[in-house]
Design an enzyme around this catalytic site. Structure first.
Site, PDB file in Angstrom:
ATOM      1  N   ARG A 169      85.318  -3.997  -2.500  1.00 36.94           N
ATOM      2  CA  ARG A 169      83.907  -4.338  -2.646  1.00 36.94           C
ATOM      3  C   ARG A 169      83.484  -5.051  -1.366  1.00 36.94           C
ATOM      4  O   ARG A 169      84.295  -5.700  -0.696  1.00 36.94           O
ATOM      5  CB  ARG A 169      83.678  -5.265  -3.842  1.00 36.94           C
ATOM      6  CG  ARG A 169      84.060  -4.670  -5.187  1.00 36.94           C
ATOM      7  CD  ARG A 169      83.792  -5.685  -6.297  1.00 36.94           C
ATOM      8  NE  ARG A 169      84.096  -5.142  -7.629  1.00 36.94           N
ATOM      9  CZ  ARG A 169      85.263  -5.291  -8.251  1.00 36.94           C
ATOM     10  NH1 ARG A 169      86.235  -5.967  -7.654  1.00 36.94           N
ATOM     11  NH2 ARG A 169      85.454  -4.785  -9.449  1.00 36.94           N
ATOM     12  N   HIS A 261      79.219   0.291  -1.173  1.00 37.78           N
ATOM     13  CA  HIS A 261      79.720   0.709  -2.482  1.00 37.78           C
ATOM     14  C   HIS A 261      79.974   2.214  -2.535  1.00 37.78           C
ATOM     15  O   HIS A 261      80.869   2.670  -3.247  1.00 37.78           O
ATOM     16  CB  HIS A 261      78.745   0.297  -3.584  1.00 37.78           C
ATOM     17  CG  HIS A 261      79.405   0.109  -4.912  1.00 37.78           C
ATOM     18  ND1 HIS A 261      80.298  -0.911  -5.175  1.00 37.78           N
ATOM     19  CD2 HIS A 261      79.329   0.826  -6.059  1.00 37.78           C
ATOM     20  CE1 HIS A 261      80.735  -0.819  -6.417  1.00 37.78           C
ATOM     21  NE2 HIS A 261      80.161   0.229  -6.979  1.00 37.78           N
ATOM     22  N   ARG A 264      83.327   2.799  -1.331  1.00 35.15           N
ATOM     23  CA  ARG A 264      84.281   2.484  -2.409  1.00 35.15           C
ATOM     24  C   ARG A 264      84.411   3.677  -3.350  1.00 35.15           C
ATOM     25  O   ARG A 264      85.514   4.031  -3.775  1.00 35.15           O
ATOM     26  CB  ARG A 264      83.797   1.241  -3.151  1.00 35.15           C
ATOM     27  CG  ARG A 264      84.664   0.749  -4.300  1.00 35.15           C
ATOM     28  CD  ARG A 264      84.168  -0.636  -4.704  1.00 35.15           C
ATOM     29  NE  ARG A 264      84.473  -0.999  -6.072  1.00 35.15           N
ATOM     30  CZ  ARG A 264      85.593  -1.601  -6.456  1.00 35.15           C
ATOM     31  NH1 ARG A 264      86.520  -1.871  -5.563  1.00 35.15           N
ATOM     32  NH2 ARG A 264      85.787  -1.938  -7.720  1.00 35.15           N
ATOM     33  N   HIS A 287      89.069  -2.775 -11.544  1.00 37.95           N
ATOM     34  CA  HIS A 287      88.196  -2.634 -12.713  1.00 37.95           C
ATOM     35  C   HIS A 287      88.855  -3.289 -13.927  1.00 37.95           C
ATOM     36  O   HIS A 287      90.021  -3.038 -14.223  1.00 37.95           O
ATOM     37  CB  HIS A 287      87.949  -1.158 -13.023  1.00 37.95           C
ATOM     38  CG  HIS A 287      86.999  -0.497 -12.078  1.00 37.95           C
ATOM     39  ND1 HIS A 287      86.880   0.873 -11.980  1.00 37.95           N
ATOM     40  CD2 HIS A 287      86.113  -1.015 -11.188  1.00 37.95           C
ATOM     41  CE1 HIS A 287      85.964   1.169 -11.076  1.00 37.95           C
ATOM     42  NE2 HIS A 287      85.485   0.041 -10.585  1.00 37.95           N
ATOM     43  N   TYR A 296      84.923   8.708 -12.224  1.00 38.41           N
ATOM     44  CA  TYR A 296      85.500   9.468 -11.117  1.00 38.41           C
ATOM     45  C   TYR A 296      86.212  10.727 -11.590  1.00 38.41           C
ATOM     46  O   TYR A 296      86.442  11.644 -10.799  1.00 38.41           O
ATOM     47  CB  TYR A 296      86.447   8.574 -10.309  1.00 38.41           C
ATOM     48  CG  TYR A 296      85.732   7.388  -9.716  1.00 38.41           C
ATOM     49  CD1 TYR A 296      84.776   7.557  -8.714  1.00 38.41           C
ATOM     50  CD2 TYR A 296      85.972   6.098 -10.170  1.00 38.41           C
ATOM     51  CE1 TYR A 296      84.099   6.483  -8.187  1.00 38.41           C
ATOM     52  CE2 TYR A 296      85.295   5.017  -9.646  1.00 38.41           C
ATOM     53  CZ  TYR A 296      84.355   5.213  -8.651  1.00 38.41           C
ATOM     54  OH  TYR A 296      83.678   4.148  -8.136  1.00 38.41           O
TER      55      TYR A 296
END
Length: 321
Positions: A169, A261, A264, A287, A296
């Site tokens: 992040r 982001h 990421r 997460h 994803y």
């Protein structure tokens, strides 16, 4: 001008204009929602509204519409549209009073609303685009090819090597200090302080450690212990990194709406595409809930569909009647 003072002035102006109490309360709620997001992501704006820019507002609206299981607020489209309207009006109010140079909220068409279906999938770079982007970073920007600024090229190689090679992040990257990097060189793992003060360790490839070495060799002396520094030799900010992303994207003609982001997202997508399983990606990203990571898998399925479509068609044609 700080954020809270500006909001109080705006609310007073609404009441003076005889806006209905329910309308004023609704506006206050929308501004409070944006304030909470700023406090978590860009607290510097709360101290000085001149630091507010369209990237903050675009990222906020993107987050507001994103489903809660994907880390967003999951707001209804109608609510998100109302918040955009309120923020635009508040931006115009601040501009009229000279608190900001201009209304920081861009024209309506500049912020695309999220829609159902494929539009809900996160933006990411393909492997070819990642290579093109990093090649632009390795070349550097024209202004940096001057005495006293060439170290910035090495810094950016390290910044984007970590963003694309470790899936950090932006707040995590900006918070890295010198001691953490020294430990990473010894262990080959980067100790990351994530959301909720949760710590995780992300393995680093030898090539990533190499660009960190190269940056450290030319990093100017400075009193700050923050690892990544700005041209002013102070701690680097998320805003500066965002600006550099746009410049590199323009240099290699990538026209996707890139943000830290999105890089990421790229890391996660490419990790899955190259054999990592969902649980591994969850741990790498930090997460708390695997449901956040599951988005994803949809991207991976898209890539599989594309791969199948590229296969040669070996099925013989049926004879026509």
């Amino acid at each position: 001008m700080d954020w809270d003072t500006a909001v109080r002035s705006y609310v007073t102006a609404l009441r003076t204009a005889d806006k209905a109490p329910r309308t004023v309360a609704s506006y206050q709620g929308d501004l409070a929602g944006f304030r909470a997001w700023l406090e978590a992501n860009h607290p510097e704006v709360l101290a000085d509204v001149q630091r507010l820019n369209q990237d903050h507002l675009g990222d906020f609206l993107d987050w507001a519409r994103r489903d809660a299981k994907d880390g967003g607020a999951g707001l209804h489209a109608k609510t998100a549209r109302r918040r955009r309207l309120v923020l635009r009006q508040f931006g115009a109010y601040m501009a009229e009073r000279g608190w900001v140079a201009h209304n920081p909220l861009p024209p309506e068409h500049a912020i695309r609303e999220r829609t159902s279906g494929d539009g809900d999938l996160p933006v990411y770079l393909t492997e070819d685009e990642s290579r093109e982007f990093l090649q632009a970073v390795w070349r550097g920007l024209p202004r940096d090819d001057t005495p006293g600024r060439r170290w910035i090229v090495a810094r950016d190689r390290a910044v984007f090597g970590l963003l694309l090679g470790a899936g950090l992040r932006i707040s995590e990257l900006c918070g890295i200090d010198m001691v953490t990097i020294m430990q990473a060189h010894r262990s080959g793992k980067l100790r990351v302080l994530g959301k909720g003060s949760k710590v995780r360790e992300v393995p680093l490839k030898a090539s990533t450690l190499g660009v960190l070495d190269s940056y450290e060799a030319v990093r100017p002396p400075t009193a700050t212990t923050t690892y990544f520094i700005s041209a002013r030799l102070s701690a680097i900010t998320a805003r500066e990194i965002q600006r550099r992303i746009k410049q590199y994207a323009e240099a290699c003609r990538i026209y996707k709406p890139l943000t830290p982001h999105k890089l990421r997202h790229t890391f996660a997508t490419q990790a899955l595409a190259n054999g990592a399983n969902l649980r591994e990606v969850q741990v790498l990203l930090g997460h708390a809930d695997i449901y956040t990571t599951e988005i994803y898998t949809h991207i991976a399925q898209e890539q599989l569909r594309s791969a199948v479509d590229k296969l040669p068609d070996v099925i013989p044609q049926l004879p026509r009647d």
